[in-house]
Design an enzyme around this catalytic site. Structure first.
Site, PDB file in Angstrom:
ATOM      1  N   ASP A 203     -14.182   1.633  -5.358  1.00 15.31           N
ATOM      2  CA  ASP A 203     -13.082   1.306  -4.448  1.00 15.31           C
ATOM      3  C   ASP A 203     -13.278  -0.071  -3.810  1.00 15.31           C
ATOM      4  OD1 ASP A 203     -10.789   1.713  -2.925  1.00 15.31           O
ATOM      5  OD2 ASP A 203     -11.372   3.723  -2.277  1.00 15.31           O
TER       6      ASP A 203
ATOM      7  N   ASN B 246     -11.505  -1.584  -0.205  1.00  9.66           N
ATOM      8  CA  ASN B 246     -10.466  -1.250   0.757  1.00  9.66           C
ATOM      9  C   ASN B 246     -10.069  -2.352   1.732  1.00  9.66           C
ATOM     10  OD1 ASN B 246      -9.382   1.390   0.273  1.00  9.66           O
ATOM     11  ND2 ASN B 246     -11.437   2.177   0.592  1.00  9.66           N
TER      12      ASN B 246
ATOM     13  N   TRP C 279       0.858  -1.178   0.000  1.00  6.79           N
ATOM     14  CA  TRP C 279       0.000   0.000   0.000  1.00  6.79           C
ATOM     15  C   TRP C 279       0.909   1.247   0.000  1.00  6.79           C
ATOM     16  CZ3 TRP C 279      -0.314   4.002   3.603  1.00  6.79           C
ATOM     17  CH2 TRP C 279      -1.306   4.962   3.313  1.00  6.79           C
TER      18      TRP C 279
ATOM     19  N   CYS D  70     -10.311   1.329  -8.151  1.00  8.67           N
ATOM     20  CA  CYS D  70      -9.428   1.718  -7.060  1.00  8.67           C
ATOM     21  C   CYS D  70      -9.493   0.618  -6.023  1.00  8.67           C
ATOM     22  CB  CYS D  70      -9.945   3.041  -6.482  1.00  8.67           C
ATOM     23  SG  CYS D  70      -9.109   3.583  -4.982  1.00  8.67           S
TER      24      CYS D  70
ATOM     25  N   ASP E  74     -15.203   9.668  -0.604  1.00 10.80           N
ATOM     26  CA  ASP E  74     -15.834   9.006   0.537  1.00 10.80           C
ATOM     27  C   ASP E  74     -16.484  10.020   1.489  1.00 10.80           C
ATOM     28  OD1 ASP E  74     -16.467   7.168   2.436  1.00 10.80           O
ATOM     29  OD2 ASP E  74     -14.444   6.370   2.675  1.00 10.80           O
TER      30      ASP E  74
ATOM     31  N   ASP F 205      -2.398   5.424  -3.398  1.00  8.55           N
ATOM     32  CA  ASP F 205      -2.758   6.448  -2.421  1.00  8.55           C
ATOM     33  C   ASP F 205      -1.556   7.332  -2.107  1.00  8.55           C
ATOM     34  OD1 ASP F 205      -5.399   5.877  -2.168  1.00  8.55           O
ATOM     35  OD2 ASP F 205      -5.211   4.678  -0.348  1.00  8.55           O
TER      36      ASP F 205
HETATM   37  C1  GLA Z   1      -9.119   4.505  -0.542  1.00  8.04           C
HETATM   38  C2  GLA Z   1      -8.774   5.252  -1.814  1.00  8.04           C
HETATM   39  C3  GLA Z   1      -8.644   6.722  -1.523  1.00  8.04           C
HETATM   40  C4  GLA Z   1      -9.930   7.230  -0.916  1.00  8.04           C
HETATM   41  C5  GLA Z   1     -10.271   6.413   0.323  1.00  8.04           C
HETATM   42  C6  GLA Z   1     -11.643   6.798   0.852  1.00  8.04           C
HETATM   43  O1  GLA Z   1      -8.052   4.499   0.354  1.00  8.04           O
HETATM   44  O2  GLA Z   1      -7.619   4.742  -2.405  1.00  8.04           O
HETATM   45  O3  GLA Z   1      -8.344   7.432  -2.698  1.00  8.04           O
HETATM   46  O4  GLA Z   1     -10.958   7.129  -1.868  1.00  8.04           O
HETATM   47  O5  GLA Z   1     -10.269   5.034   0.059  1.00  8.04           O
HETATM   48  O6  GLA Z   1     -11.967   6.113   1.996  1.00  8.04           O
END
Ligand code: GLA
Length: 716
Positions: A460, A462, A180, A508, A349, A530
């Site tokens: 996204d 995550n 990351w 993403c 977000d 990021d």
């Molecule tokens: C991820 C994305 C970021 C952002 C956050 C929002 O980390 O890579 O660009 O959108 O989520 O929570």
């Protein structure tokens, strides 16, 4: 003729503009790989299949370069397919049965060969597909495995392709590793006996490894010379690419869906189709290898609707506001973004559910009325009035336990009964193997896109998988989730694209955790990392560019000092680094000075002038940021009449001058005018050949200095 069959030799010759790929059937019916390299003058030059080799403890088939080896007999290399039959037999034997060409119509552009292999004792058939991309010098392979019998078969390994390189030793592997905020770092290692596995077992493509490889022999390829075999896998879930060198000098690269914890039930008449694995050979070094992959993506991979359209300059609010989005705050940023020339305003977000931080709200895709009392319409109206399009962030596969969706459907997430559900970033993964969950997500997103004028979606994801259980799965299908989940993502994206063809989608996953040729068939661009520090980005972007084209590589200009490492960089450096892909702005514009805003406006205007060259042109990596204090990247337009060059000086030492930089890819005889080599420097006028042989002086001093240099054909 891109696909030829020599009947008497039982040999197929696939030719691209510069390469050839040859296979044939030997006397035992085994489909052997025979040649992959430079295109040769005569068909008779290519090898014929034979089984002449033998060594103790080996078998002729085990020693042959098999195109698609099944696990059977005296064979110990990585198999492409492993299966068990209903009677307990766990051996698959594949022999040549027939072949045909696709498409039937000669008008269709991509020629495809299908070779069918069959098991002599069981009703199992494997169709090997080969698509020949002549202009890109690439071959795309995938397999369809079909159960023609009445009883079920369980697949335990089903790879997309096995690529064979000339027997020998001393090869070197290049691959993309990372983490990351540090994705796609180029790594190089010697290949010796054994297996080197590039893989993800995380359910998503991953930040840690990216499904791409390149191999050069011991003479060593460089950026612009030398032999390179390379490839990339079109899959966005757990994958593996195994580079295997045997003690007898065979070198094979096997890749596809990761077999770890994988099993797929093939009922009567069912077919399993593997993802595609595309690969090529070049004598033009790593530069040519990546340019071929870039052209392939631009011409054949990216979704058609937006393939040929320029990517818009976007603004994204994430680093400016994090979860603190409000109608007023976003409107204020939108005004500033419009003033510097942004074309697309994206709310990240925090706009939905009870989403004030990352502990709650995921899954509840309705507008937060405290932050947007009148819904999104007033903000969207404002954004449109400012002359921009509107985009939004979603994370549809995920759910916070603290959400209405999870409270209502706790059974909709992957889990094992009687085990804790391990959270990551306070979230769990929705079970997209289930059709009802897929339909629900589609409906919610379809509603969102139908209710509002949204032109862009950042999708996204995550977290990675844990406890990949599907308790209600039909008997024998619970391990299919690794594949079904990815199919679910593709399915939802495709349905949404069909209903909303004007929407641009960005993939993403906590930055660049889902970047691969698979997701690029369903989304138009990707979030690279990021890590928005413009200096770190040089290396991330360099690695990225080995596999993926600059058009899909989103890069934002953010604030200084950077949130991640507190590094301070001049705004021009930040712009130049981000202008090497598809440009975005991601800083808090409220904090930018009038001078910053002025420079931003100039740079965005300049980017619009050159974006065609950056997004669609040919990339030459002139000087690598991994190898010294100076890096340079050049983009050349298709017709070679224009080029742009980005040069970065990281840290000047001992007052040394920047060495001359030699350009690439221009017309040798043509005369070019080069502007921007220094402050107040007159344009340099030189032929393409002189620019390649002598190069240009670039005025750069101090730390983190940069220049954008333009090269234009001189017309008079
Ligand atoms: C991820 C994305 C970021 C952002 C956050 C929002 O980390 O890579 O660009 O959108 O989520 O929570």
């Amino acid at each position: 003729m891109p696909i030829e069959y020599l009947e008497e030799a039982k040999t197929w010759i696939l030719t691209t503009s510069k390469t050839a790929y040859v296979m044939g059937v030997d006397e035992t019916g085994c489909l052997q790989h025979l040649y992959w390299g430079a295109r040769l003058p005569r068909n008779a030059d290519y090898p014929r299949p034979s089984l002449t080799w033998q060594a103790a403890f080996e078998s002729p088939r085990g020693l042959a370069y098999e195109e698609y080896p099944a696990w059977e007999g005296i064979k110990y290399r990585e198999p492409a397919v492993k299966a068990s039959f209903a009677d307990g037999v766990r051996e698959v034997i594949l022999t040549y049965d027939s072949h045909h060409l696709l498409p039937a119509s000669p008008a269709a552009s991509i020629p495809e060969l299908v070779i069918s292999l069959k098991d002599p004792d069981y009703a199992l058939q494997v169709d090997l597909h080969y698509r020949v991309y002549e202009a890109c010098d690439l071959i795309e392979r995938f397999a369809e495995i079909r159960n023609n019998g009445a009883k079920p078969v369980t697949l335990e390994q089903a790879l997309s392709a096995v690529w064979s390189l000339p027997r020998g030793s001393g090869y070197r592997l290049s691959y993309l590793a990372g983490k990351w905020a540090g994705e796609t770092q180029l790594r190089r290692t010697e290949i010796t006996e054994g297996k080197f596995a590039l893989e993800s077992r995380r359910g998503l493509t991953s930040h840690q490894m990216n499904p791409w490889f390149a191999i050069d022999p011991k003479e060593r390829a460089g950026e612009e010379h030398g032999e390179v075999w390379f490839g990339a896998l079109a899959w966005s879930g757990s994958w593996k690419i195994v580079v295997e060198q045997t003690s007898l000098g065979h070198l094979v690269v096997s890749g596809g869906i990761n077999d770890f914890d994988f099993a797929w039930l093939l009922e009567a008449n069912e077919t399993f189709r593997t993802p595609a694995f595309v690969a090529g050979y070049t004598e033009g070094g790593f530069g040519a290898a990546s340019r071929n992959l870039h052209q392939f993506q631009l011409r054949h991979v990216l979704p058609k609707e937006h393939r040929h359209k320029p990517r818009k300059v976007l603004y994204n609010s994430w680093e400016a506001t994090y979860f603190g989005v409000t109608e007023e705050g976003q409107a204020q940023l939108a005004e500033k973004a419009a003033a510097i020339g942004v074309e697309l305003f994206v709310v990240d977000d925090g706009w939905f559910g009870a989403r004030d931080n990352d502990t709650a709200g995921l899954g509840d895709w309705y507008v937060n009325r405290e932050k947007f009392p009148n819904g999104l319409k007033p903000l969207i109206g404002k954004v449109h009035a400012l002359g921009m399009e509107f985009g939004i962030w979603v994370e549809p596969e995920m759910v916070n336990p603290d959400s209405d969706l999870y409270r209502k459907h706790p059974d909709w997430v992957y889990h094992f009964p009687n085990r804790p559900r391990t959270e990551s970033r306070n979230q769990l993964i929705l079970n997209l193997s289930r059709q009802d969950v897929r339909d629900y997500i589609f409906t919610v997103l379809d509603d969102l896109l139908s209710s509002y004028e949204i032109s862009f979606v950042k999708w996204d994801a995550n977290r990675h998988f844990s406890q990949p259980g599907w308790p209600e799965a039909p008997q024998g299908r619970s391990r299919e989730i690794w594949v079904r989940h990815v199919q679910g993502v593709y399915y939802i994206l495709d349905r949404l694209r069909e209903r909303h063809p004007n929407v641009v989608f960005e993939s993403c996953s906590g930055g660049g955790g889902r970047v691969d040729l698979g997701i690029l068939q369903h989304t138009d661009q990707v979030w690279t990392s990021d890590n928005t520090d413009a200096f770190d980005r040089l290396r991330i972007q360099e690695g990225f560019s080995h596999a993926y084209c600059p058009k899909v590589m989103m890069a934002w200009v953010t604030d200084s000092p950077n949130f991640l490492n507190q590094r301070q960089l001049p705004l021009a450096f930040r712009f130049h680094s981000a202008m090497m892909g598809s440009l975005g702005i991601g800083g808090n514009l409220n904090e930018w000075s009038a001078e910053d805003m002025k420079l931003a406006r100039q740079k965005i205007a300049e980017y619009k002038e050159i974006r065609q060259i950056v997004q669609e042109g040919r990339l030459y990596r002139l000087l690598s940021p991994s190898e010294g204090g100076l890096s340079a990247f050049q983009y050349v337009a298709d017709d070679k009449r224009k080029a742009v060059l980005f040069v970065f000086l990281h840290s000047q030492q001992f007052g040394e001058r920047v060495p001359r930089i030699r350009l690439r890819g221009l017309l040798p005889e043509a005369v070019y005018e080069v502007t921007g080599t220094g402050t107040d420097q007159a344009p340099v006028v030189l032929s393409g050949k002189a620019l390649a042989s002598i190069g240009i002086e670039v005025e750069l001093t101090g730390d983190f200095a940069s220049r954008l240099i333009r090269v234009d054909l001189k017309t008079s």
